[in-house]
Design a protein around this motif. Structure first.
Motif, PDB file in Angstrom:
ATOM      1  N   LYS A  18     -13.646 -19.670  24.332  1.00  0.00           N
ATOM      2  CA  LYS A  18     -12.631 -18.959  25.145  1.00  0.00           C
ATOM      3  C   LYS A  18     -11.687 -17.846  24.602  1.00  0.00           C
ATOM      4  O   LYS A  18     -10.976 -17.043  25.201  1.00  0.00           O
ATOM      5  CB  LYS A  18     -11.456 -20.270  25.680  1.00  0.00           C
ATOM      6  CG  LYS A  18     -11.973 -21.027  26.727  1.00  0.00           C
ATOM      7  CD  LYS A  18     -12.293 -20.557  28.006  1.00  0.00           C
ATOM      8  CE  LYS A  18     -12.761 -21.537  29.037  1.00  0.00           C
ATOM      9  NZ  LYS A  18     -12.936 -21.282  30.082  1.00  0.00           N
ATOM     10  N   ALA A  31      -8.088 -21.390  31.103  1.00  0.00           N
ATOM     11  CA  ALA A  31      -8.887 -22.466  31.496  1.00  0.00           C
ATOM     12  C   ALA A  31      -8.443 -23.533  32.463  1.00  0.00           C
ATOM     13  O   ALA A  31      -7.332 -23.645  32.304  1.00  0.00           O
ATOM     14  CB  ALA A  31      -8.967 -23.236  29.811  1.00  0.00           C
ATOM     15  N   GLU A  74     -11.848 -14.407  25.548  1.00  0.00           N
ATOM     16  CA  GLU A  74     -11.286 -14.022  26.999  1.00  0.00           C
ATOM     17  C   GLU A  74      -9.448 -13.837  26.946  1.00  0.00           C
ATOM     18  O   GLU A  74      -9.219 -13.570  28.003  1.00  0.00           O
ATOM     19  CB  GLU A  74     -11.338 -15.287  27.949  1.00  0.00           C
ATOM     20  CG  GLU A  74     -12.960 -15.594  28.059  1.00  0.00           C
ATOM     21  CD  GLU A  74     -13.261 -16.546  28.986  1.00  0.00           C
ATOM     22  OE1 GLU A  74     -12.503 -16.946  30.001  1.00  0.00           O
ATOM     23  OE2 GLU A  74     -14.377 -17.302  29.122  1.00  0.00           O
TER      24      GLU A  74
END
Length: 717
Positions: free
Chosen positions: A472, A456, A475
């Motif tokens: 997130k 990020a 990921e």
């Protein structure tokens, strides 16, 4: 015909004697086979693997052949079969004896055999004397085999006793040999420099006291008189003039004395400061040698005293067993004397055997207490009497040395006030030079920097709430074990506590561990609000002793569960010198995978021994991690040093941490055993690069001309 039968018996005995060390492990089967014929016995011997055959089994085989051929009378055969039954009982005890604790399997077997033989021979002797037994010459010859063995056992006890005593004495001598470690080269050099420094400081203290006295006299003389409280100016001036006349006569001399004493003191102080510098330099070298020597001395004493106790325990077991065998063998010989004596002598000899007390004091072992050691003193320097009047300059700490193979590391490593969850030493944010080899400086780390990829890029206005981080989570690579948060010039590493995942950690205030470098991990004091993600409470005050340049109030927060405009981005400091800059800090977050340990590429070739033929690599040996002051994983420490040396293909590492790099090695010259323990690790050998020069079929004529024609095709390499 009877003579031929006896001759056959002795031939059979000779066969068994020749096969004493080459016969079957299945004793009962061997005896059954040998009872048929000597040829069957020979076949049995040839087919089975090498193993020792107890002599009582020779007796069994002999007695069975004797009965089968009719060489003995029925009565004689009965007696020997009784002996056979007694002796065969020892075979069944073998399996159980191997499970016994304390005594060895062989010792228990021997005691069991001798005890049963003794019981059988005693029974025969009593029977002969009482007239219930009668043995023929053939039976007596058979029994003589046993008696011969008893004599060998008695003779062997003295030899084994001597060997065991030498072993006990050697264990004592090895403990005493540890004193050699407490000896260092030129131990008086630092003491001489210290004495010179102390003498100088004592002289400085005297000069300081002389200066103080001289200057105190000057100041006392120069003091203004008390206010005369005069009512008119004339009286006051008269008083001052009287004071001035007395002061003027001595002021110059007193001032000169004060100035001279001050100059002498300052000169002496400068001289002593130089002496202090010289003393510190020699003391640091002496400290390194002494602490290393005392450390090795202590290790040696601990190891060898423990080994001495093991030797004593092992020898005591052997000694007790040996005495039991000696007593049994002596009694058996005594009863044999009864059997071969005249009928008139037999009763008295039997009484003597029945009451015989066999002395064994000659087989007593002499055990030793561990010798008193020479000792090794590393007590700190005490305050000197001159210190209050001649304080030293601030002491210069001993710098980490580039140590040779005979030097030693500092005696202790910095302690940590926080909970460490890593096996590595706690690292500081500041750069610290580690001791290394005498050739090349190679700072130690538990591995290369973690491999990271960005997860990020958070701006100062991003809403980093729970929904953001949950989005997130998908990921995050499966190989990731930690995250890295870069906020300005600040880098923090975080990983989940045991039992938590990275996804769970991202939305929690208390499921993370922190590290400044991704290697040494600490558990911070967690921020009490569950709405905060990451961070800590009172980082600066709690962690300052371990990370003095880190002046932040808290570790980095990467989110907040709410959606207020005041908690956007991250928090709280973009550099280590700022205590807090509040929220709205831009930052990036990376997921990272720890680099595999360097030692994984090496294989342990030998434990507690290393090959004598092992030439040193370019960087040779180092004591930098002696006593595990740098890393408590000595093999990983040494593997990293080997990786950094292009000439290193293997290494020997002591359990205590000493590391020696090797350019190559071979087992052709044998091995050296290391009592203190260690490992020899090497890179796997690379397969040779090969080129085909011939493809030979089953019908090819591979004669001399054929191979000579191939010779020109062989590469020069």
């Amino acid at each position: 015909a009877r003579s031929k039968e006896v001759l056959d018996l002795f031939l059979l005995l000779a066969v068994f004697g020749s096969c004493f060390h080459w016969t079957s492990g299945n004793t009962a089967a061997s005896v059954d086979m040998c009872s048929d014929s000597s040829s069957v016995c020979a076949a049995s011997v040839a087919l089975h693997r090498p193993r020792e055959l107890p002599r009582d089994h020779m007796m069994l085989a002999l007695s069975r052949n004797t009965l089968a051929r009719g060489a003995l009378s029925a009565e004689e055969g009965s007696h020997l079969l009784m002996l056979e039954a007694e002796l065969t009982a020892a075979v069944g005890a073998r399996a159980q004896s191997s499970k016994e604790s304390g005594r060895t399997r062989v010792a228990l077997e021997q005691e069991g055999h001798l005890g049963r033989i003794l019981a059988s021979v005693k029974k025969l002797a009593v029977g002969v004397v009482n007239g219930t037994e009668q043995l023929s010459e053939t039976a007596m010859t058979t029994l003589s085999v046993i008696v011969d063995e008893m004599q060998r056992i008695r003779n062997a006890t003295a030899i084994l006793h001597t060997e065991n005593q030498e072993e006990v004495d050697g264990a004592r001598d090895r403990v005493a040999k540890c004193d050699d470690w407490a000896v260092i080269e030129n131990p008086t050099h630092a003491a001489t420099k210290g004495k010179e420094h102390a003498t100088c400081r004592s002289s400085e203290a005297e000069s300081n006291r002389a200066k103080t006295t001289a200057c105190a006299k000057y100041l006392a003389a120069a003091s203004l008189p008390a206010n005369p409280q005069a009512s008119d100016l004339g009286v006051m001036l008269s008083c001052v003039q009287a004071w001035w006349r007395g002061f003027n006569t001595s002021a110059t001399d007193l001032a000169a004395s004060c100035n001279e004493a001050t100059a002498i003191h300052e000169k002496k102080k400068r001289s002593c400061d130089i002496a202090q510098t010289n003393y510190e330099a020699t003391f640091c070298s002496y400290h390194t040698q002494l602490t290393s020597a005392c450390s090795r001395y202590g290790e040696c004493r601990t190891s060898e005293v423990a080994e001495q106790q093991k030797v004593h325990a092992r020898v005591q077991i052997a000694s007790d067993s040996r005495k039991a065998q000696y007593v049994a063998a002596t009694h058996i010989e005594c009863y044999w004397e009864v059997l071969i004596a005249s009928p008139e002598q037999q009763p008295s000899l039997l009484e003597k055997c029945l009451s015989l007390q066999v002395p064994t004091s000659q087989l007593d072992m002499t055990y030793h207490n561990a010798p008193e050691g020479a000792g090794c003193d590393v007590s700190p320097v005490v305050d000197e009497s001159w210190y209050s009047d001649a304080p030293t300059n601030e002491c210069t700490p001993c710098e980490p040395d580039e140590l040779s193979t005979t030097s030693a590391p500092p005696t202790s490593a910095p302690s940590s006030s926080t909970t460490s969850t890593s096996s590595s030493s706690t690292s500081s944010s500041s750069t610290t030079s580690m001791p290394s080899s005498s050739t090349t400086s190679m700072p130690f780390s538990m591995g290369e920097a973690p491999t990271c990829s960005q997860l990020a890029d958070v701006s100062s206005t991003s809403l980093t709430n729970k929904a953001f981080w949950e989005s997130k989570c998908s990921e995050i690579p499966s190989s990731a074990t930690m995250i890295r948060v870069d906020m300005g010039t600040v880098t923090d590493y975080f990983k989940p506590k045991d039992g938590a995942t990275l996804c769970e950690m991202l939305v929690s205030n208390s499921k993370h561990l922190w590290s400044p470098d991704g290697e040494a991990w600490e558990e911070p004091t967690y921020y009490p609000s569950t709405k905060h993600f990451g961070g800590s409470l009172n980082h600066r005050t709690r962690q300052n002793s371990n990370h003095p340049i880190d002046q932040r109030d808290t570790l980095s927060f990467w989110g907040y569960a709410g959606s207020t405009s005041g908690t956007l981005g991250g928090c709280c400091s973009s550099d280590l010198s700022t205590s807090s800059g509040g929220w709205k800090q831009a930052f990036t977050m990376h997921t990272c995978a720890a680099t595999p340990p360097a030692v994984e590429k090496y294989s342990v070739s030998f434990t507690n021994q290393h090959p004598n033929n092992a030439p040193s690599a370019e960087n040779d040996c180092t004591n930098a991690n002696d006593n595990l002051v740098v890393s408590d994983d000595p093999r990983e420490f040494c593997a990293q040093r080997c990786d950094a040396d292009a000439t290193c293909k293997a290494f020997w590492v002591y359990a205590s941490g000493r590391c020696c790099l090797k350019a190559s090695w071979s087992a052709d010259q044998g091995f050296y055993t290391v009592l203190k323990g260690g490992w020899f690790l090497a890179l796997p050998a690379k397969a040779p690069t090969c080129t085909q020069i011939a493809d030979v079929s089953s019908t090819s004529l591979a004669n001399k001309a054929f191979w000579e024609s191939k010779c020109s095709e062989i590469p020069s390499s």
